[in-house]
Design an enzyme around this catalytic site. Structure first.
Site, PDB file in Angstrom:
ATOM      1  N   ASP A  14       0.773  -1.249   0.000  1.00 45.37           N
ATOM      2  CA  ASP A  14       0.000   0.000   0.000  1.00 45.37           C
ATOM      3  C   ASP A  14       0.806   1.303   0.000  1.00 45.37           C
ATOM      4  OD1 ASP A  14      -1.942  -1.924   0.191  1.00 45.37           O
ATOM      5  OD2 ASP A  14      -2.898  -1.150   1.996  1.00 45.37           O
ATOM      6  N   ASP A  56      -4.631  -0.763  -1.707  1.00 44.94           N
ATOM      7  CA  ASP A  56      -5.971  -0.642  -1.178  1.00 44.94           C
ATOM      8  C   ASP A  56      -6.784  -0.099  -2.352  1.00 44.94           C
ATOM      9  OD1 ASP A  56      -7.091  -1.152   1.339  1.00 44.94           O
ATOM     10  OD2 ASP A  56      -7.099   0.958   1.925  1.00 44.94           O
ATOM     11  N   HIS A  58     -10.580   0.667  -3.050  1.00 40.17           N
ATOM     12  CA  HIS A  58     -11.958   0.686  -2.571  1.00 40.17           C
ATOM     13  C   HIS A  58     -12.941   1.306  -3.562  1.00 40.17           C
ATOM     14  CE1 HIS A  58     -10.406  -0.471   1.283  1.00 40.17           C
ATOM     15  NE2 HIS A  58      -9.938   0.712   1.629  1.00 40.17           N
ATOM     16  N   SER A  64     -15.579   0.812   5.044  1.00 43.33           N
ATOM     17  CA  SER A  64     -14.600   1.326   6.008  1.00 43.33           C
ATOM     18  C   SER A  64     -14.617   2.854   6.069  1.00 43.33           C
ATOM     19  CB  SER A  64     -13.189   0.846   5.650  1.00 43.33           C
ATOM     20  OG  SER A  64     -12.642   1.602   4.587  1.00 43.33           O
ATOM     21  N   HIS A  75     -10.612   6.955   1.241  1.00 39.53           N
ATOM     22  CA  HIS A  75      -9.219   6.861   0.786  1.00 39.53           C
ATOM     23  C   HIS A  75      -9.105   5.769  -0.269  1.00 39.53           C
ATOM     24  CE1 HIS A  75      -9.643   3.820   3.927  1.00 39.53           C
ATOM     25  NE2 HIS A  75      -8.746   3.129   3.246  1.00 39.53           N
ATOM     26  N   LYS A 100      -6.842  -4.971  -3.276  1.00 36.68           N
ATOM     27  CA  LYS A 100      -7.609  -5.588  -2.182  1.00 36.68           C
ATOM     28  C   LYS A 100      -8.719  -4.679  -1.675  1.00 36.68           C
ATOM     29  CE  LYS A 100      -4.142  -4.193   1.192  1.00 36.68           C
ATOM     30  NZ  LYS A 100      -4.902  -3.144   1.867  1.00 36.68           N
ATOM     31  N   GLU A 107     -13.774  -5.485   3.917  1.00 37.03           N
ATOM     32  CA  GLU A 107     -12.568  -4.844   4.418  1.00 37.03           C
ATOM     33  C   GLU A 107     -11.470  -5.887   4.409  1.00 37.03           C
ATOM     34  OE1 GLU A 107     -10.753  -2.642   4.357  1.00 37.03           O
ATOM     35  OE2 GLU A 107     -10.700  -1.368   6.129  1.00 37.03           O
ATOM     36  N   ALA A 135       0.376   0.604   6.368  1.00 33.10           N
ATOM     37  CA  ALA A 135       0.944   1.160   7.575  1.00 33.10           C
ATOM     38  C   ALA A 135       1.332  -0.012   8.490  1.00 33.10           C
ATOM     39  CB  ALA A 135      -0.083   2.041   8.278  1.00 33.10           C
ATOM     40  N   CYS A 139      -2.197  -2.632   7.623  1.00 39.65           N
ATOM     41  CA  CYS A 139      -2.084  -3.566   6.494  1.00 39.65           C
ATOM     42  C   CYS A 139      -0.791  -4.360   6.499  1.00 39.65           C
ATOM     43  CB  CYS A 139      -2.292  -2.816   5.187  1.00 39.65           C
ATOM     44  SG  CYS A 139      -4.022  -2.318   5.016  1.00 39.65           S
TER      45      CYS A 139
HETATM   46  C1  VGL Z   1      -4.881   0.808   5.603  1.00 39.99           C
HETATM   47  C2  VGL Z   1      -6.376   1.884   6.952  1.00 39.99           C
HETATM   48  C3  VGL Z   1      -7.389   1.687   6.024  1.00 39.99           C
HETATM   49  C4  VGL Z   1      -3.459   0.359   5.376  1.00 39.99           C
HETATM   50  C5  VGL Z   1      -5.881   0.602   4.669  1.00 39.99           C
HETATM   51  O1  VGL Z   1      -3.063   0.177   4.190  1.00 39.99           O
HETATM   52  O2  VGL Z   1      -2.700   0.177   6.364  1.00 39.99           O
HETATM   53  N1  VGL Z   1      -5.136   1.446   6.736  1.00 39.99           N
HETATM   54  N2  VGL Z   1      -7.115   1.046   4.900  1.00 39.99           N
HETATM   55 ZN    ZN Z   2      -8.548   1.060   3.277  1.00 40.86          ZN
END
Ligand code: VGL
Ligand code: ZN
Length: 197
Positions: A14, A56, A58, A64, A75, A100, A107, A135, A139
């Site tokens: 990510d 990510d 979405h 989420s 995001h 993903k 989620e 992060a 993830c």
């Molecule tokens: C993530 C919060 C929401 C990540 C993804 O990639 O760590 N964190 N969606």
């Molecule tokens: Zn996300």
């Protein structure tokens, strides 16, 4: 120390604009992992090891997002600028992209959830994965834990991850949990004996 060979893969989690400073859900100093990841990319290429980049990805009405009952600001909406890989990340065409959490109700912090990543890795005879990106406590952690569950030798790239640390200690606790469950740690210098390949 874990060695990078043809049974190894680099999984970059990510590293998208929205998770970097200026993005919709920024990891403070998240962009600092990019030059390090670029060095890992070069290393893996040199030995012909596989490279995966997850994103990510979405839909605009993802569960989420706060407006749809979740906890996050919108995001990484599919096709948006924020969902793009950070332009400084040196991804070439042979990097395999794993998207993903693509369904409104789905989620998936882990890159293994609903993606086919496990079978793809096993199909390529890969049994050792090196994981970095964003992060750390979301993830990256979920991806590391799923990699362990799937039986991969799993190495957290300590110098190539960054977390949000919303509660001070979140990152430290996440790293501890990954280690307790069997992950190993490595840095560029621990792998190659110096830090400037
Ligand atoms: C993530 C919060 C929401 C990540 C993804 O990639 O760590 N964190 N969606
Ligand atoms: Zn996300």
């Amino acid at each position: 120390m874990a060695k990078i060979d043809k049974h190894s893969a680099l999984i970059i989690v990510d590293v998208q604009r929205d998770f970097c400073p200026g993005g919709a859900l920024p990891v403070p100093r998240g962009d600092e992992v990019i030059p390090i990841l670029n060095k890992y990319i070069r290393l893996f290429k040199e030995v012909g090891a596989s490279i995966y980049a997850t994103r990510d990805w979405h839909p605009p009405n993802h569960a989420s997002f706060k407006a749809y009952g979740g906890t996050w600001p919108p995001h990484c909406v599919q096709g948006s600028r924020g969902a793009e890989f950070h332009p400084s990340l040196e991804l070439s065409r042979d990097v395999r992209i794993i998207s993903k959490a693509q369904e409104p109700w789905q989620e998936a912090y882990s890159a293994f959830e609903g993606t086919g990543l496990r079978d793809d890795l096993k199909g390529r005879n890969i049994w050792r994965v090196f994981i970095g990106g964003l992060a750390t406590e979301y993830c990256v952690k979920s991806t590391v834990l799923d990699a362990l569950k799937a039986g991969f030798e799993t190495i957290l790239l300590e110098d190539a991850v960054m977390g949000i640390d919303a509660e001070i200690g979140d990152v430290e606790r996440a790293v501890k949990e990954m280690m307790e469950k069997g992950a190993k740690k490595a840095t560029l210098s621990s792998i190659i004996g110096r830090d400037d390949p």
